[in-house]
Design an enzyme around this catalytic site. Structure first.
Site, short mmCIF file in Angstrom:
data_model
loop_
_atom_site.label_atom_id
_atom_site.label_comp_id
_atom_site.label_asym_id
_atom_site.label_seq_id
_atom_site.Cartn_x
_atom_site.Cartn_y
_atom_site.Cartn_z
N GLU A 1 -3.07 -4.95 -2.85
CA GLU A 1 -3.51 -5.94 -3.92
C GLU A 1 -3.66 -5.12 -5.18
O GLU A 1 -3.02 -5.52 -6.20
CB GLU A 1 -4.89 -6.20 -3.46
CG GLU A 1 -5.05 -6.97 -2.20
CD GLU A 1 -5.36 -6.05 -1.05
OE1 GLU A 1 -4.97 -4.77 -1.17
OE2 GLU A 1 -6.02 -6.37 -0.27
N CYS B 1 -10.59 -3.46 -3.73
CA CYS B 1 -9.68 -4.39 -4.26
C CYS B 1 -10.41 -5.72 -4.78
O CYS B 1 -10.26 -6.41 -5.67
CB CYS B 1 -8.66 -4.81 -3.20
SG CYS B 1 -7.44 -3.39 -2.97
N CYS C 1 -4.13 0.64 -2.58
CA CYS C 1 -3.91 -0.73 -1.60
C CYS C 1 -2.78 -1.78 -2.32
O CYS C 1 -2.47 -1.59 -3.30
CB CYS C 1 -5.27 -1.40 -1.50
SG CYS C 1 -6.46 -0.87 -0.80
N ASN D 1 0.91 -1.24 0.12
CA ASN D 1 -0.13 -0.09 0.08
C ASN D 1 0.81 1.18 -0.07
O ASN D 1 1.95 1.14 0.57
CB ASN D 1 -1.01 0.00 1.01
CG ASN D 1 -0.31 -0.17 2.39
OD1 ASN D 1 0.50 -0.93 2.53
ND2 ASN D 1 -0.99 0.32 3.49
N CYS E 1 -10.07 -4.99 0.82
CA CYS E 1 -11.25 -3.83 0.97
C CYS E 1 -12.12 -4.21 -0.26
O CYS E 1 -11.82 -5.18 -1.36
CB CYS E 1 -10.79 -2.66 0.97
SG CYS E 1 -10.07 -2.09 -0.66
N GLU F 1 0.48 5.31 0.52
CA GLU F 1 -0.42 6.37 1.04
C GLU F 1 0.02 7.83 0.49
O GLU F 1 1.06 7.98 0.10
CB GLU F 1 -0.67 6.18 2.65
CG GLU F 1 -1.02 4.76 3.09
CD GLU F 1 -1.35 4.75 4.60
OE1 GLU F 1 -0.94 5.60 5.26
OE2 GLU F 1 -2.07 3.75 4.86
#
Ligand code: THU
Length: 129
Positions: A55, A87, A53, A42, A84, A44
């Site tokens: 994935e 994803c 993310c 991930n 999530c 940010e």
């Protein structure tokens, strides 16, 4: 490619997470049909919604490298939580009903699948002709 090797790759990718806002570090590793591995973490942003993310980093990297066929996905977090919703949709789009391993920091792993995580997924066929 052994499952344990793919798990190791996801856990190593997790160490590269750029996550100073949530401090929640995530790693992912996807294996292609011909046995290559692409990883992601991930990443940010101070403008929080720009975060991506792990994935999606892994899958977008693989697709950008020309990959289209995937065998297995591993997601590594501290506590072994599920991907999530965003994803899940991207996994369905790019991988179909792929098998997925979810692993925690201690190496406890559980198996699931894209269809288990996202039943009745919205997909290309739903757009009609
Ligand atoms: N995160 C992922 O990388 N994958 C998920 O499936 C869930 C959430 C990241 C996004 C954000 O950087 C942090 O975890 C907290 O939400």
């Amino acid at each position: 490619m052994s499952r344990s090797r793919l798990i190791e790759e996801a856990q190593t990718a997790r160490n590269r997470a750029y996550a100073q806002y949530s401090n929640f570090h995530v790693g992912a590793a996807v294996e292609t049909a011909d046995g290559k591995i692409y990883t992601g973490c991930n990443i940010e942003n101070a403008s929080y919604s720009l975060t991506i993310c792990a994935e999606r980093t892994a899958l977008f990297t693989a697709v950008a490298a020309g990959e289209r066929h995937f065998n297995h996905l591993v997601v590594a977090t501290e506590n072994g939580v599920s991907p999530c919703g965003a994803c899940r949709q991207v996994i369905w789009e790019l991988c179909g009903d792929i098998s997925i391993t979810i692993v925690d920091e201690a190496g406890n792993a559980r198996e699931t699948s894209a269809s288990e995580l996202l039943p009745q997924a919205f997909c290309q066929q739903d757009l009609g002709s």
